[in-house]
Design a protein around this motif. Sequence first.
Motif, PDB file in Angstrom:
ATOM      1  N   PRO A 140       4.073  34.742 -21.835  1.00 18.06           N
ATOM      2  CA  PRO A 140       3.306  33.803 -22.666  1.00 18.06           C
ATOM      3  C   PRO A 140       4.182  32.747 -23.344  1.00 18.06           C
ATOM      4  O   PRO A 140       3.674  31.746 -23.844  1.00 18.06           O
ATOM      5  CB  PRO A 140       2.651  34.715 -23.714  1.00 18.06           C
ATOM      6  N   ARG A 141       5.508  32.968 -23.361  1.00 17.63           N
ATOM      7  CA  ARG A 141       6.418  32.051 -24.051  1.00 17.63           C
ATOM      8  C   ARG A 141       6.911  30.919 -23.149  1.00 17.63           C
ATOM      9  O   ARG A 141       7.604  30.018 -23.625  1.00 17.63           O
ATOM     10  CB  ARG A 141       7.656  32.801 -24.559  1.00 17.63           C
ATOM     11  N   SER A 186       1.435  34.066 -14.964  1.00 20.56           N
ATOM     12  CA  SER A 186       0.979  33.272 -16.100  1.00 20.56           C
ATOM     13  C   SER A 186       1.222  31.804 -15.794  1.00 20.56           C
ATOM     14  O   SER A 186       1.927  31.460 -14.847  1.00 20.56           O
ATOM     15  CB  SER A 186       1.712  33.672 -17.388  1.00 20.56           C
ATOM     16  N   GLU A 210       3.415  25.733 -20.268  1.00 24.62           N
ATOM     17  CA  GLU A 210       2.460  25.297 -19.252  1.00 24.62           C
ATOM     18  C   GLU A 210       3.111  24.534 -18.099  1.00 24.62           C
ATOM     19  O   GLU A 210       2.428  24.075 -17.199  1.00 24.62           O
ATOM     20  CB  GLU A 210       1.390  24.416 -19.914  1.00 24.62           C
ATOM     21  N   LEU A 234      -0.764  41.422 -21.989  1.00 23.63           N
ATOM     22  CA  LEU A 234      -0.704  40.452 -23.070  1.00 23.63           C
ATOM     23  C   LEU A 234      -1.582  39.251 -22.747  1.00 23.63           C
ATOM     24  O   LEU A 234      -1.816  38.923 -21.575  1.00 23.63           O
ATOM     25  CB  LEU A 234       0.739  40.001 -23.289  1.00 23.63           C
ATOM     26  N   ARG A 235      -2.051  38.579 -23.779  1.00 24.97           N
ATOM     27  CA  ARG A 235      -2.915  37.421 -23.598  1.00 24.97           C
ATOM     28  C   ARG A 235      -2.190  36.352 -22.763  1.00 24.97           C
ATOM     29  O   ARG A 235      -1.032  36.036 -23.012  1.00 24.97           O
ATOM     30  CB  ARG A 235      -3.294  36.841 -24.953  1.00 24.97           C
ATOM     31  N   GLY A 236      -2.892  35.826 -21.776  1.00 22.13           N
ATOM     32  CA  GLY A 236      -2.326  34.796 -20.913  1.00 22.13           C
ATOM     33  C   GLY A 236      -1.630  35.327 -19.679  1.00 22.13           C
ATOM     34  O   GLY A 236      -1.189  34.552 -18.833  1.00 22.13           O
ATOM     35  N   VAL A 237      -1.507  36.659 -19.566  1.00 19.11           N
ATOM     36  CA  VAL A 237      -0.853  37.281 -18.405  1.00 19.11           C
ATOM     37  C   VAL A 237      -1.927  37.872 -17.502  1.00 19.11           C
ATOM     38  O   VAL A 237      -2.814  38.589 -17.962  1.00 19.11           O
ATOM     39  CB  VAL A 237       0.147  38.362 -18.836  1.00 19.11           C
ATOM     40  N   ARG A 238      -1.842  37.538 -16.220  1.00 17.59           N
ATOM     41  CA  ARG A 238      -2.823  38.009 -15.241  1.00 17.59           C
ATOM     42  C   ARG A 238      -2.163  38.979 -14.259  1.00 17.59           C
ATOM     43  O   ARG A 238      -0.966  38.889 -13.986  1.00 17.59           O
ATOM     44  CB  ARG A 238      -3.387  36.816 -14.462  1.00 17.59           C
ATOM     45  N   GLU A 260       6.952  40.988 -18.915  1.00  8.74           N
ATOM     46  CA  GLU A 260       5.636  40.583 -19.412  1.00  8.74           C
ATOM     47  C   GLU A 260       5.709  39.896 -20.768  1.00  8.74           C
ATOM     48  O   GLU A 260       5.032  38.881 -21.005  1.00  8.74           O
ATOM     49  CB  GLU A 260       4.719  41.803 -19.508  1.00  8.74           C
ATOM     50  N   HIS A 261       6.535  40.398 -21.676  1.00 10.56           N
ATOM     51  CA  HIS A 261       6.611  39.845 -23.029  1.00 10.56           C
ATOM     52  C   HIS A 261       7.111  38.406 -23.046  1.00 10.56           C
ATOM     53  O   HIS A 261       6.863  37.669 -23.998  1.00 10.56           O
ATOM     54  CB  HIS A 261       7.533  40.718 -23.891  1.00 10.56           C
TER      55      HIS A 261
END
Length: 349
Positions: A50-51, A24, A54, A4-8, A46-47
């Motif tokens: 991104p939530r 993340s 920062e 998913l976007r933002g996960v490395r 993982e899901h």
Amino acid sequence: MTLLRGVRSATVDTDRLRMHLLESGPEGGEPLVLLHGNLSTARFYEHLMPRLGERYRVIAPDMRGFGDTEPKALDATRGLGDWADDTASLLRALGIDRPPHLVGWSTAGAAIAAYAKSLPVASLTFLDPVSPYGYGGVRADGSPVSPDFAGSGGGAANPEVVARLAAQDASDESAFSIRNVMRALYWSPTYQLPSDREDVLVAEVLKTLVGDDGYPGDTATSSHWPGIAPGSRGILNALSPKYCRWADLVDLDPKPPVLWTHGSADLVVSDASPLDFGVLGASGAVPGWPGEEGFPAQPMVTQIREVLDAYAAAGGRVTVEIFDGSGHGPHVDAADRWTEVLLAFLAGA
């Protein structure tokens, strides 16, 4: 499926083993470490990543025996001590020297407790954790039903589930394939993962190290019903009450704040789990049951509640959130609300 976007994704050499992780958030953020449970991997978180905003550097490793982490043997005689020490070695390798927030799902509840008994933590979140007296073969007070802890350990695994894991069975043709086990035991019975996400998680579980060193572990026989006792290697033996115990969390000083979240419809960690030999015997599914006095069901949720009540009575701060209708994974089947509860707790911690 790509991340998913933002996960490395990264692989890190530690002083114990090579570990794969998802990450993340900013490198300088507060460390928030998400430890998965048995028959799962980092991608079960993982899901959420991104939530989580920062503020936090979110780290979700594949634990020993699972995922893409180096497949080293698990010493069950240490309970979940290997997992706790692996986590500490990973944080050292990443250069993280501040106390982390730790989340432990199911099996990993015992791992984060073990970590906190030896190293400082900012907070502990128990997500449908294993009982503080281990899994199977104990009475309400945590004492063993039999002196050899019969009814727990590697021999408690369903042999067809083990065989299908070893055969890399990703189908839904059997109740014992991991896809159907996941549907039946991981989530609420009314919840269905999107098919592409389910495919990812099934593929992740099929990376499990199957055998004596991993899942389910080695086995031993017993003269006590139901005829099996814990061995000394692998994950199910590490969960046996012979080796797994975190009731002494009450003695921590200082006491980090604790969050306990639990699905009300959890069938895995329950006061009447269909995986518990006390329940199986009473139902007639396993013959020869010696009766309620001889082998009672383990009241797992009650045991968790009593230990955390004692923790609070001893001066600790405990927040409890029961997710009505959720299964063993409210972070998945009630992801939005679970994330809100976690973030509110962390903000106050």
